[in-house]
Motif scaffolding. Structure first.
Motif, mmCIF file in Angstrom:
data_model
loop_
_atom_site.group_PDB
_atom_site.id
_atom_site.type_symbol
_atom_site.label_atom_id
_atom_site.label_comp_id
_atom_site.label_asym_id
_atom_site.label_seq_id
_atom_site.Cartn_x
_atom_site.Cartn_y
_atom_site.Cartn_z
ATOM 1 N N GLU A 78 -9.875 -29.877 -1.526
ATOM 2 C CA GLU A 78 -8.317 -30.258 -0.716
ATOM 3 C C GLU A 78 -8.011 -28.732 -0.545
ATOM 4 O O GLU A 78 -7.254 -28.989 0.359
ATOM 5 N N ALA A 85 -6.018 -25.629 8.065
ATOM 6 C CA ALA A 85 -5.568 -26.623 9.033
ATOM 7 C C ALA A 85 -4.498 -25.553 10.179
ATOM 8 O O ALA A 85 -3.463 -24.792 10.061
ATOM 9 N N LEU A 94 -1.776 -32.186 4.394
ATOM 10 C CA LEU A 94 -1.846 -31.540 3.294
ATOM 11 C C LEU A 94 -1.771 -31.024 2.383
ATOM 12 O O LEU A 94 -2.597 -31.517 1.148
#
Length: 312
Positions: A78, A85, A94
């Protein structure tokens, strides 16, 4: 470790300690085991300071340590997307999610430490590849079932984790809904991702295991079997996926009204075994990242925490 009873005055009444596990001084080892067994099966909650059979202690430790490792390693795929992003809002969301996952790992390692295994030993095993890990995609279904674990510190920790994971799910849904309502290319990207990830999603809860052979169920460390969790996941998420106009890549998927159960194409369990034994496409790269990171920060643990640096 915080004495759990010290928290009772500030907890809601429903979350305060219930009947405590107690033993008569004259009990034999077999009687003590039988009393503990009956206490757990009756719904009792075991605290870290209570006596427990070694089989129970080992089972809970293994389960919690695996969970902590999955949270810690799940951060790595992640974090790679933070800089990718598209907007500041997405980057912040995030980043917050990654921070939560690291926090979950720390909470779970603390629970595991109270069962007798030092955190450094858990990290040694993780980085040596002894502990397998799999990034969860539908973890909230399994985690909700852990809030009633017979091991009270784990159950309490899972309440906080489940609340934050619910926020993570809403974040993911927001991203998906935005893209589904975007351009044709964006919608196609979502369908391609669903096609690619459906197999791992169906593998996530693991192969079917007879209830009578599952010691985690026997000791009430968890509340539901692998197949029960998978059925619950399908019941919740299949309608939500179809609502978005997406196609589920399993022609065998259907709900049998008579049986009250989903039928589906059997997942590729060999692929799952490959991943959970650290032979996935990115397993070694991510473990190496953890090894390098741990080595570079060893001076912090030695200076602040008093943890001696491992010999080369």
């Amino acid at each position: 470790m915080t004495d759990p009873l010290a928290l009772d005055p500030i907890l809601p009444e429903a979350e305060r300690s219930t009947a405590r596990l107690a033993f008569h001084p004259a009990m034999s080892d077999d009687e003590r085991f039988a009393h503990f067994e009956a206490f757990v099966h009756a719904g009792g909650k075991v605290e870290a300071t209570d006596w427990m059979p070694e089989e129970y202690r080992t089972g809970v430790l293994r389960f919690v340590e695996m969970h902590a490792n999955s949270e810690l390693m799940g951060v790595l795929p992640e974090r790679e997307w933070i800089l990718r992003a598209p907007t500041l809002r997405r980057k912040l969301a995030l980043t917050a999610k990654v921070q939560d996952e690291v926090g979950h790992a720390q909470l779970l390692y603390r629970v595991a430490e109270d069962l007798g295994k030092p955190r450094e030993a858990m990290f040694d095993d993780l980085l040596a590849g002894i502990i397998a890990w799999l990034v969860d995609a539908a973890a909230i279904v399994a985690q909700q079932a852990l809030r009633d674990s017979s091991y009270a510190p784990y159950a309490r920790t899972m309440r906080k984790i489940c609340w934050e994971e619910s926020v993570h799910i809403m974040h993911g849904r927001d991203v998906v809904v935005t893209m589904v309502n975007g351009t044709a290319e964006q919608r196609a990207m979502i369908q391609e991702a669903l096609d690619r990830w459906w197999g791992p999603l169906m593998q996530m809860h693991g192969p079917r295991t007879p209830r009578e052979r599952d010691r985690d169920l026997y000791w009430r460390v968890k509340a539901k079997s692998s197949e029960e969790l998978r059925q619950e996941f399908l019941t919740i998420y299949v309608p939500r996926i179809l609502e978005l106009g997406l196609t589920i890549p399993d022609p065998d998927l259907r709900f049998d009204e008579g049986e009250g159960a989903w039928h589906y194409r059997e997942p590729d369990w060999d692929e799952l075994r490959t991943v959970v034994t650290n032979h996935g496409p990115m397993s070694q790269e991510r473990l190496e990242f953890r090894r390098v990171n741990r080595a570079e920060t060893s001076w912090v643990r030695e200076t602040i925490l008093g943890v001696p640096v491992a010999a080369a």
